[in-house]
Scaffold this active site. Structure first.
Site, short mmCIF file in Angstrom:
data_model
loop_
_atom_site.label_atom_id
_atom_site.label_comp_id
_atom_site.label_asym_id
_atom_site.label_seq_id
_atom_site.Cartn_x
_atom_site.Cartn_y
_atom_site.Cartn_z
CG LEU A 75 -2.20 -0.83 1.02
CD1 LEU A 75 -2.98 -0.91 2.32
CD2 LEU A 75 -3.08 -0.26 -0.07
CG HIS A 76 4.36 1.44 -0.21
ND1 HIS A 76 4.71 2.08 0.96
CD2 HIS A 76 4.52 0.13 0.04
CE1 HIS A 76 5.07 1.18 1.86
NE2 HIS A 76 4.96 -0.02 1.33
CB ALA A 77 3.08 5.70 -4.45
#
Length: 93
Positions: free
Chosen positions: A14-16
């Site tokens: 769950l990044h960018a």
């Protein structure tokens, strides 16, 4: 309280971009939802900074929860989004 446990389907976690997709979907759900790592404190799923702050990795289990009476369908859609690493919130489950 309704709850869904799901493994993050995006390889990068769950990044960018995936976090942005998830936050928009959580906001669009119309019910208050929290997200947490299995061993962590829940945070507001509609907050980009909070979701990024989790540092959830691909394959890691997270917990989606809501105390709203009509949250079952919303949690199902959000869980599907996360588990399958989709690019947008699915209309049907």
């Amino acid at each position: 309280m309704a709850e869904r446990r799901v493994n993050v389907g995006w390889a990068e976690g769950l990044h960018a971009r995936p976090a942005s997709i998830f936050v928009r979907a959580a906001t669009a759900s119309g019910v208050p939802v929290t997200i947490a790592k299995t061993d962590g404190n829940p945070v507001n799923a509609a907050s980009m900074l909070a979701v990024l702050g989790l540092g959830a990795q691909g394959g890691e289990e997270i917990v989606l929860a809501s105390e709203a009476d009509d949250s079952e369908a919303a949690l199902d859609r959000l869980a599907k989004l996360v588990a399958e690493g989709l690019e947008e919130l699915p209309e049907t489950v």
